[in-house]
Scaffold this motif. Structure first.
Motif, PDB file in Angstrom:
ATOM      1  N   THR A  80       0.872  -1.182   0.000  1.00 23.64           N
ATOM      2  CA  THR A  80       0.000   0.000   0.000  1.00 23.64           C
ATOM      3  C   THR A  80       0.904   1.225   0.000  1.00 23.64           C
ATOM      4  O   THR A  80       1.831   1.312   0.810  1.00 23.64           O
ATOM      5  CB  THR A  80      -0.902   0.028   1.245  1.00 23.64           C
ATOM      6  N   VAL A 108       1.015   5.317   0.383  1.00 21.94           N
ATOM      7  CA  VAL A 108       0.316   6.527   0.807  1.00 21.94           C
ATOM      8  C   VAL A 108       1.190   7.708   0.391  1.00 21.94           C
ATOM      9  O   VAL A 108       2.318   7.853   0.875  1.00 21.94           O
ATOM     10  CB  VAL A 108       0.070   6.538   2.325  1.00 21.94           C
ATOM     11  N   ILE A 129      -3.059   5.421  -2.050  1.00 18.42           N
ATOM     12  CA  ILE A 129      -3.916   6.352  -1.309  1.00 18.42           C
ATOM     13  C   ILE A 129      -3.265   7.720  -1.385  1.00 18.42           C
ATOM     14  O   ILE A 129      -2.061   7.858  -1.154  1.00 18.42           O
ATOM     15  CB  ILE A 129      -4.063   5.918   0.163  1.00 18.42           C
ATOM     16  N   GLY A 177      -8.059  13.087  -3.170  1.00 22.66           N
ATOM     17  CA  GLY A 177      -7.890  12.160  -2.066  1.00 22.66           C
ATOM     18  C   GLY A 177      -8.337  12.742  -0.744  1.00 22.66           C
ATOM     19  O   GLY A 177      -9.295  13.522  -0.659  1.00 22.66           O
ATOM     20  N   VAL A 178      -7.624  12.387   0.301  1.00 21.50           N
ATOM     21  CA  VAL A 178      -7.954  12.837   1.658  1.00 21.50           C
ATOM     22  C   VAL A 178      -7.314  14.198   1.917  1.00 21.50           C
ATOM     23  O   VAL A 178      -6.140  14.403   1.620  1.00 21.50           O
ATOM     24  CB  VAL A 178      -7.446  11.812   2.698  1.00 21.50           C
ATOM     25  N   ALA A 230      -4.674  10.450   6.116  1.00 20.68           N
ATOM     26  CA  ALA A 230      -5.143   9.526   5.084  1.00 20.68           C
ATOM     27  C   ALA A 230      -5.111   8.092   5.570  1.00 20.68           C
ATOM     28  O   ALA A 230      -6.038   7.305   5.296  1.00 20.68           O
ATOM     29  CB  ALA A 230      -4.290   9.680   3.825  1.00 20.68           C
ATOM     30  N   GLU A 250      -8.078   7.706   7.983  1.00 20.53           N
ATOM     31  CA  GLU A 250      -9.385   7.729   7.313  1.00 20.53           C
ATOM     32  C   GLU A 250      -9.625   6.471   6.496  1.00 20.53           C
ATOM     33  O   GLU A 250     -10.747   5.971   6.416  1.00 20.53           O
ATOM     34  CB  GLU A 250      -9.490   8.966   6.420  1.00 20.53           C
ATOM     35  N   CYS A 251      -8.560   5.958   5.881  1.00 20.71           N
ATOM     36  CA  CYS A 251      -8.699   4.765   5.043  1.00 20.71           C
ATOM     37  C   CYS A 251      -8.439   3.476   5.815  1.00 20.71           C
ATOM     38  O   CYS A 251      -8.404   2.394   5.224  1.00 20.71           O
ATOM     39  CB  CYS A 251      -7.748   4.859   3.844  1.00 20.71           C
ATOM     40  N   ASN A 252      -8.242   3.603   7.126  1.00 25.05           N
ATOM     41  CA  ASN A 252      -8.021   2.452   7.995  1.00 25.05           C
ATOM     42  C   ASN A 252      -6.876   1.585   7.469  1.00 25.05           C
ATOM     43  O   ASN A 252      -6.980   0.365   7.368  1.00 25.05           O
ATOM     44  CB  ASN A 252      -9.296   1.617   8.134  1.00 25.05           C
ATOM     45  N   THR A 253      -5.789   2.265   7.141  1.00 30.38           N
ATOM     46  CA  THR A 253      -4.618   1.593   6.583  1.00 30.38           C
ATOM     47  C   THR A 253      -3.511   1.541   7.623  1.00 30.38           C
ATOM     48  O   THR A 253      -3.025   2.581   8.080  1.00 30.38           O
ATOM     49  CB  THR A 253      -4.102   2.344   5.340  1.00 30.38           C
TER      50      THR A 253
END
Length: 257
Positions: free
Chosen positions: A131, A133, A154, A163-164, A171, A174-177
């Motif tokens: 992932t 970011v 992200i 995006g965020v 980010a 908010e994206c639970n990453t």
């Protein structure tokens, strides 16, 4: 590290003041690891000190260098054309170790984004789920499509135009990453906030520090970072970013000194 000549293949502006340079340089490209950098020397004899540029990608004898024009050296580089020679030293610094596991989050902010592409590619090739970011000022992104080849991407923007809205940590929340292993490069405030967040959740943050450098080989002590332990070289709470780094475990660093 070695001094060598590279041949410019192409130079393209991919963002406002941000340039993408491809250099044919077999020796450095073959030895380079994610997180390392090269020192590039000016053609102007009045400018003796090299410019450190992070390695965005290295493959098949070629180096990809993405940089922002910030002064004389990078301005000179941005004006290079195909076929010109440049003098390089590299690969410099300690990069990221060989990473293994099921998944990883790579984080880049601003001009700290380019070196994370090489790491994302290597981790993807090693079978890890990646992932990415990426933090930008606004919707004028760069390298986003390149990351999408290796990672779920992200985006965070300062102005919320894509995006965020907010920081890379905003980010991630908010994206639970969140992965137990997070690797990042970017400005110090971003790295400090990210390290606090990752360590607070029990994870490990391997961060690559951006810093102005003079010699690039550890002789001048011009690029130091405060550490919790005493450094064997300087015998104080410092480490040299150009040699002991630029990649550190965030737990080594003292962000409050």
């Amino acid at each position: 590290m070695e001094y060598t000549k590279g041949i410019i293949v192409s130079v393209n502006e991919i963002g406002t003041g941000i340039f993408d340079m491809l250099v044919k340089c077999q020796g450095i490209a073959d030895a380079a690891k994610p997180g390392q950098f090269v020192c590039i020397y000016s053609d102007d004899g009045a400018h003796l000190l090299p410019r450190p540029i992070s390695i965005c990608e290295a493959m098949n004898g070629y180096l990809r260098l993405v940089f922002r024009v910030a002064g004389f050296g990078t301005k000179e580089l941005s004006g290079k054309t195909s076929g010109e020679e440049i003098k390089l030293l590299g690969p410099c610094g300690n990069g990221y170790p060989e990473l293994a596991g099921d998944q990883i989050t790579v984080v880049g902010g601003g001009i700290g984004i380019p070196p994370m592409l090489y790491l994302a590619r290597k981790c993807s090739e090693n079978g890890m789920k990646v992932t990415a970011v990426l933090g930008y000022r606004d919707s004028k992104t760069f390298l986003k499509e390149a990351f999408e080849a290796y990672a779920d991407v992200i985006i965070a923007t300062d102005d919320g135009s894509l995006g965020v809205k907010g920081t890379v940590v905003d980010a991630m929340k908010e994206c639970n990453t969140f992965d137990k292993l997070v690797c990042a490069c970017g400005p110090m405030p971003m790295l400090k906030g990210l390290s606090t967040y990752v360590e607070g959740k029990g994870g490990c943050a391997l961060i690559s520090l951006e810093e102005r450098m003079a010699c690039g080989i550890g002789a001048c002590l011009g690029c130091i970072v405060k550490t919790k332990e005493v450094d064997e070289h300087s015998h104080v709470h410092n480490k040299r970013i150009c040699t002991e780094g630029p990649v550190f475990d965030s737990k080594e660093l003292d962000f409050n000194r």
